[in-house]
Design an enzyme around this catalytic site. Sequence first.
Site, PDB file in Angstrom:
ATOM      1  N   ARG A  66       0.818  -1.211   0.000  1.00  0.00           N
ATOM      2  CA  ARG A  66       0.000   0.000   0.000  1.00  0.00           C
ATOM      3  C   ARG A  66       0.861   1.275   0.000  1.00  0.00           C
ATOM      4  O   ARG A  66       0.604   2.199  -0.762  1.00  0.00           O
ATOM      5  CB  ARG A  66      -0.925   0.017   1.229  1.00  0.00           C
ATOM      6  CG  ARG A  66      -1.917  -1.134   1.324  1.00  0.00           C
ATOM      7  CD  ARG A  66      -2.835  -1.203   0.131  1.00  0.00           C
ATOM      8  NE  ARG A  66      -3.568   0.039  -0.079  1.00  0.00           N
ATOM      9  CZ  ARG A  66      -4.096   0.386  -1.254  1.00  0.00           C
ATOM     10  NH1 ARG A  66      -3.927  -0.392  -2.312  1.00  0.00           N
ATOM     11  NH2 ARG A  66      -4.779   1.517  -1.374  1.00  0.00           N
ATOM     12  N   ARG A 120      -9.123  -0.901  15.176  1.00  0.00           N
ATOM     13  CA  ARG A 120      -9.324  -0.963  13.730  1.00  0.00           C
ATOM     14  C   ARG A 120     -10.828  -1.043  13.459  1.00  0.00           C
ATOM     15  O   ARG A 120     -11.549  -1.766  14.148  1.00  0.00           O
ATOM     16  CB  ARG A 120      -8.623  -2.185  13.143  1.00  0.00           C
ATOM     17  CG  ARG A 120      -7.122  -2.265  13.448  1.00  0.00           C
ATOM     18  CD  ARG A 120      -6.287  -1.638  12.362  1.00  0.00           C
ATOM     19  NE  ARG A 120      -4.860  -1.753  12.672  1.00  0.00           N
ATOM     20  CZ  ARG A 120      -4.113  -2.803  12.358  1.00  0.00           C
ATOM     21  NH1 ARG A 120      -4.655  -3.830  11.714  1.00  0.00           N
ATOM     22  NH2 ARG A 120      -2.827  -2.830  12.671  1.00  0.00           N
ATOM     23  N   CYS A 172       2.147   6.596  10.095  1.00  0.00           N
ATOM     24  CA  CYS A 172       1.097   7.518   9.647  1.00  0.00           C
ATOM     25  C   CYS A 172       0.461   8.231  10.831  1.00  0.00           C
ATOM     26  O   CYS A 172       0.156   9.432  10.756  1.00  0.00           O
ATOM     27  CB  CYS A 172       0.044   6.757   8.850  1.00  0.00           C
ATOM     28  SG  CYS A 172      -0.766   5.411   9.747  1.00  0.00           S
ATOM     29  N   ARG A 200      -7.054 -10.336  16.062  1.00  0.00           N
ATOM     30  CA  ARG A 200      -6.948 -10.223  14.610  1.00  0.00           C
ATOM     31  C   ARG A 200      -7.253 -11.534  13.891  1.00  0.00           C
ATOM     32  O   ARG A 200      -7.087 -11.627  12.667  1.00  0.00           O
ATOM     33  CB  ARG A 200      -5.569  -9.684  14.223  1.00  0.00           C
ATOM     34  CG  ARG A 200      -5.530  -8.171  14.261  1.00  0.00           C
ATOM     35  CD  ARG A 200      -4.203  -7.603  13.855  1.00  0.00           C
ATOM     36  NE  ARG A 200      -3.257  -7.605  14.968  1.00  0.00           N
ATOM     37  CZ  ARG A 200      -2.035  -7.112  14.904  1.00  0.00           C
ATOM     38  NH1 ARG A 200      -1.592  -6.602  13.768  1.00  0.00           N
ATOM     39  NH2 ARG A 200      -1.251  -7.129  15.958  1.00  0.00           N
ATOM     40  N   ASN A 258      -4.340   7.619   5.982  1.00  0.00           N
ATOM     41  CA  ASN A 258      -3.185   6.904   6.519  1.00  0.00           C
ATOM     42  C   ASN A 258      -2.281   6.328   5.435  1.00  0.00           C
ATOM     43  O   ASN A 258      -1.147   5.936   5.709  1.00  0.00           O
ATOM     44  CB  ASN A 258      -3.626   5.791   7.472  1.00  0.00           C
ATOM     45  CG  ASN A 258      -4.773   4.969   6.943  1.00  0.00           C
ATOM     46  OD1 ASN A 258      -5.932   5.368   7.091  1.00  0.00           O
ATOM     47  ND2 ASN A 258      -4.479   3.832   6.332  1.00  0.00           N
TER      48      ASN A 258
END
Length: 341
Positions: free
Chosen positions: A14, A238, A157, A202, A320
């Site tokens: 990314r 998240r 970020c 996660r 971000n």
Amino acid sequence: MSEPARIAINGFGRIGRSFLRALYENGYRDSVQVVLINEPAASEAIAHLLKYDSSHGRFGEKVTQSGDALTVAGDNIALTHQTEIEAIDWRAHEVDFVVDCTGVFGSQADGQLYLQQGVKRVLFSHPGKPDVDFTAIYGVNEKELTVDHKVVSNGSCTTNCIVPVIKVLDDAFGIDSGAITTIHSAMHDQQVIDAYHPDLRRTRAAGRSIIPVDTRLARGIERILPHLEGRFEAIAVRVPTTNVTAMDLSVTLNSDATIEQINQVLREQSERQLAGILDYTEEPLVSIDFNHDPHSSIVDGTQTRVSHKRLVKLLCWCDNEWGFANRLLDTAKTMAEQTEH
């Protein structure tokens, strides 16, 4: 005009792809030229994901690929597919410095592996270990970056989003202590459906839950603003969005302030010293409105709150991916200008 610095990108996920796109969108090709991309994925996938992006849309430059050769806007870029730094012949490509976007490497020892193979400097696109030469946060300490800093980190970020805001408040009012909640979009290390992961939270489907995760943001703040050591703590969650992050900042000031005074200071800085890095808005916006925003941080002035004159709460937004990639590019451009090539 001198020749552009020849750089390599190690890791083309990314951030790596956003970095390359930002380079062309900002017109920095004359000072920085990417000559090599190392990414374990197939060359066809590298080219395809550079052309088409679910968050940032189609890339405006022409991209072609043949074997392990990529062409972007007429510039030839070699592709390699290694997983170890030592396995890549950096000298053969005459690489001046590497932008490491792997998220895997980040120590002084990792940096030295690059330097031992002829690379002059390395810039990590993620928080480095405490032993790196320098961590650059634009708008805060970038003027302290020198050619003697060979192994450099661009922080995270979230560090780039929140530290400029903290510095503005600290300079204007003084900060006694603070707490931060990062409300971060889902990331590649989460699961589409429930699946195994060392972090049990996660293991759960990213699109179905708000998921608490670990963060070392508070320690990152201390590294950049050491006089605030021990004064900040942070947590992170998240959320089921694919891009853009919100940061809930609470600070206790050393002097009294009103909502109007706080917003005025932040607005003024966004128009002066921090123009292009910090932005300020009072529009009724939501997260998607900040997608592809190049600023490190956007303060939402409508959400500023003050309790008992010194307890302050702020809401800051950032893309971000894109905002951070633009700061990574700023640091890379500075390093390119400093480095002989």
